[in-house]
Scaffold this motif. Structure first.
Motif, short mmCIF file in Angstrom:
data_model
loop_
_atom_site.label_atom_id
_atom_site.label_comp_id
_atom_site.label_asym_id
_atom_site.label_seq_id
_atom_site.Cartn_x
_atom_site.Cartn_y
_atom_site.Cartn_z
N SER A 30 72.09 -39.47 -76.17
CA SER A 30 71.25 -40.49 -76.81
C SER A 30 71.82 -41.89 -76.67
O SER A 30 71.11 -42.88 -76.89
N LYS A 77 72.55 -41.97 -83.93
CA LYS A 77 73.76 -42.79 -83.84
C LYS A 77 74.99 -41.97 -84.25
O LYS A 77 75.93 -42.47 -84.85
N TYR A 104 74.00 -52.60 -77.82
CA TYR A 104 74.49 -51.56 -78.70
C TYR A 104 75.51 -50.68 -78.00
O TYR A 104 76.56 -50.34 -78.56
N ARG A 105 75.19 -50.29 -76.76
CA ARG A 105 76.06 -49.36 -76.04
C ARG A 105 77.47 -49.93 -75.90
O ARG A 105 78.46 -49.22 -76.13
N HIS A 128 69.83 -46.36 -76.12
CA HIS A 128 70.01 -47.59 -76.89
C HIS A 128 70.12 -48.81 -75.96
O HIS A 128 70.33 -48.67 -74.75
N SER A 129 70.02 -49.97 -76.54
CA SER A 129 70.13 -51.21 -75.77
C SER A 129 71.54 -51.38 -75.21
O SER A 129 72.51 -50.80 -75.71
N PRO A 176 66.69 -42.84 -79.51
CA PRO A 176 67.41 -44.01 -80.02
C PRO A 176 67.60 -44.02 -81.54
O PRO A 176 68.32 -44.86 -82.06
N MET A 205 62.17 -47.01 -74.64
CA MET A 205 63.62 -47.13 -74.65
C MET A 205 64.08 -47.56 -73.27
O MET A 205 63.29 -47.50 -72.32
N ASP A 210 74.68 -36.68 -80.71
CA ASP A 210 73.64 -37.40 -79.95
C ASP A 210 73.05 -36.55 -78.84
O ASP A 210 73.06 -36.91 -77.66
#
Length: 330
Positions: A216, A191, A224-225, A220-221, A188, A256, A183
């Motif tokens: 990265s 993954k 997600y994190r 992400h939201s 975003p 983002m 990453d």
């Protein structure tokens, strides 16, 4: 009565000494100090993928003695800062073959009483193409940790997951840890940390895999994190932050979450994830303005993540670094 006043640098440095000294958990000492004023324009006009191949010029023209000199300069820079353990990737591939790692072992013998050195093989040419795979297999027998760059094989062949399998299979068969660049592009769409977690569990390598960078993740939201942090805990995956390496991340037009181009240590550490510190590249094509200063790296990480927790800053720079290098705490 006046209280004693000192800078936080002095306080943190003294606490780090109590915990065994500074640890630089990730660097590329074989390429250090290869940037020149004449070359710096190339840095500005090239993206990371292009730089991966630009360093071929340095690798192709470097002798064992050239590599040895750079290792010595890097090691002495670390010792001068109070670094007691130093982990560095070393290029072992069709371009430089085994010249850099031969020099690394020569330097380790010379400095064996001054600092602990741990080597990982940098797979800048990937592990899929047959000649690159040959040198990966040769290099794996000459290092302390398996190193990886699966995005190279994803970029060239769309086979990044297969590259992770190869890395983890090799590390498991040799009974050593695996350090993997993941990453890195502050995007975003990446993954890789999650993919590496899944592969770590699949290969039964929990607690022996370390991600490097992970910038990265912050793109992400939040939902997600935190699901990712749960998966990282399950895989017992650790992370190395190299703040100076990515603070120059290019502006992007992607939408983002607002974030810094830094490993999100402020979220990971409270979630029980081990985060260590590295300088990454020192004055080379990748990061020409990095001086290999551990305090600069630590203070940038703490300020950029709004994470001025002094005890955790000390741990990041000391005992966490020993842990990701497979060393016992002092």
């Amino acid at each position: 009565m006046k209280s004693h006043v000192c800078s936080f640098k002095t306080y943190i440095r003294d606490e780090i000494i109590k915990k065994g000294g500074w640890v630089n958990a990730h660097a590329h000492a074989d390429r250090a100090f290869t940037m020149t004023p004449e070359k710096i324009g190339i840095y500005h006009s090239s993206n990371l993928q292009q730089k991966w191949d630009l360093v071929d010029e340095v690798k192709r023209t470097s002798s064992v003695d050239d590599y040895y000199a750079r290792f010595c300069q890097s090691i002495e820079l670390m010792i001068s800062q109070g670094v007691t353990a130093f982990g560095t990737f070393v290029d072992i591939d069709p371009i430089c073959e085994d010249r850099a790692i031969i020099a690394a072992h020569k330097a380790r013998e010379v400095y064996k009483h001054d600092i602990i050195l741990k080597f990982a093989n940098q797979t800048l040419k990937g592990v899929i193409e047959p000649t690159a795979r040959k040198w990966f297999d040769i290099g794996a027998e000459m290092v302390d940790m398996i190193g990886g760059l699966p995005y190279r094989d994803e970029l060239d062949y769309g086979r990044g997951l297969e590259a992770m399998d190869i890395l983890l299979d090799k590390a498991k068969s040799l009974g050593i840890m695996c350090h993997v660049h993941v990453d890195q592009f502050n995007n975003p769409s990446e993954k890789e940390t999650e993919q590496l977690c899944d592969k770590t569990i699949e290969h039964g390598m929990e607690g022996r895999v370390v991600g490097i960078h992970g910038i990265s993740i912050g793109s992400h939201s939040k939902e997600y994190r935190y699901k990712l942090y749960e998966k990282m805990r399950k895989a017992k995956m650790m992370m190395i932050a190299c703040p100076m390496a990515w603070i120059d991340s290019n502006r992007k037009e992607d939408l983002m979450p607002f974030h810094n181009a830094l490993t999100p240590a402020d979220e990971m550490i409270p979630e029980g994830i081990t985060v260590a510190l590295g300088t990454d590249n020192i004055c080379d094509y990748m990061v020409p303005l990095c001086e290999g200063d551990l305090w600069q790296e630590l203070s940038l990480l703490a300020a950029g993540c709004r994470f001025p927790h002094l005890d955790e800053m000390v741990n990041i720079a000391s005992i966490n670094g020993r842990k990701v290098l497979g060393l016992e705490p002092i």
